[in-house]
Design a protein around this motif. Structure first.
Motif, mmCIF file in Angstrom:
data_model
loop_
_atom_site.group_PDB
_atom_site.id
_atom_site.type_symbol
_atom_site.label_atom_id
_atom_site.label_comp_id
_atom_site.label_asym_id
_atom_site.label_seq_id
_atom_site.Cartn_x
_atom_site.Cartn_y
_atom_site.Cartn_z
ATOM 1 N N PRO A 80 -44.858 21.001 -31.130
ATOM 2 C CA PRO A 80 -46.062 20.777 -30.328
ATOM 3 C C PRO A 80 -45.808 21.023 -28.837
ATOM 4 C CG PRO A 80 -45.764 18.994 -31.895
ATOM 5 C CD PRO A 80 -44.521 19.838 -31.952
ATOM 6 N N VAL B 238 -51.905 15.489 -22.205
ATOM 7 C CA VAL B 238 -51.227 16.426 -23.090
ATOM 8 C C VAL B 238 -50.268 17.277 -22.270
ATOM 9 C CG1 VAL B 238 -53.157 16.467 -24.724
ATOM 10 C CG2 VAL B 238 -53.035 18.203 -22.944
ATOM 11 N N THR C 110 -57.154 16.447 -32.140
ATOM 12 C CA THR C 110 -56.170 15.367 -32.131
ATOM 13 C C THR C 110 -55.270 15.357 -33.359
ATOM 14 O OG1 THR C 110 -57.835 13.872 -33.037
ATOM 15 C CG2 THR C 110 -57.573 13.909 -30.648
ATOM 16 N N SER D 145 -53.004 18.917 -32.796
ATOM 17 C CA SER D 145 -52.449 19.091 -31.442
ATOM 18 C C SER D 145 -52.748 20.463 -30.842
ATOM 19 C CB SER D 145 -50.945 18.839 -31.461
ATOM 20 O OG SER D 145 -50.667 17.553 -31.952
ATOM 21 N N ILE E 299 -49.563 15.683 -27.545
ATOM 22 C CA ILE E 299 -50.429 14.592 -27.089
ATOM 23 C C ILE E 299 -49.508 13.426 -26.769
ATOM 24 C CG2 ILE E 299 -52.340 13.072 -27.667
ATOM 25 C CD1 ILE E 299 -53.318 15.294 -29.586
#
Length: 111
Positions: free
Chosen positions: A27, A72, A91, A94, A107
């Motif tokens: 992420p 973020v 959410t 991501s 996040i």
């Protein structure tokens, strides 16, 4: 960021800080094609927001529904992303969407 989820600092580290290309695909680094497709297929998990802050890889997104700010992080913020811009934050997968662009994000603050 005082309310980072455990492990966020480790995820943010990558080799690109020394000028090379990033070696991570987690992420906040590279948006994988599968991530982009499943985010698009799960429309109920998107939250509308407005960019409130852009600084040092961090993006503050004020969520329209709650008024809360989601923080973020992404490896590389495009120059076209600026405060005041409408965005959508997925959410579950991501992903941050603005205009036709999609970014993988980490996040960091609890929503």
């Amino acid at each position: 960021m005082s309310s980072l989820k455990p492990g966020v600092d480790q995820v943010m580290q990558c080799s690109s800080a020394s000028g090379g290309s990033c070696d991570k695909n987690g992420p906040g680094h590279v948006l994988r094609p599968l991530q982009e497709r499943i985010a698009a297929a799960t429309a109920s998990k998107w939250s509308d927001g407005i960019v409130s802050s852009v600084s040092g890889g961090w993006i503050g997104v004020t969520l329209v529904n709650s008024g809360d700010t989601a923080w973020v992080w992404t490896h590389s913020i495009p120059a076209s992303l600026a405060p005041g811009q409408p965005v959508a934050l997925h959410t579950l997968y991501s992903t941050l969407a603005f205009g036709p662009e999609r970014l993988s994000v980490l996040i960091a603050a609890a929503l």
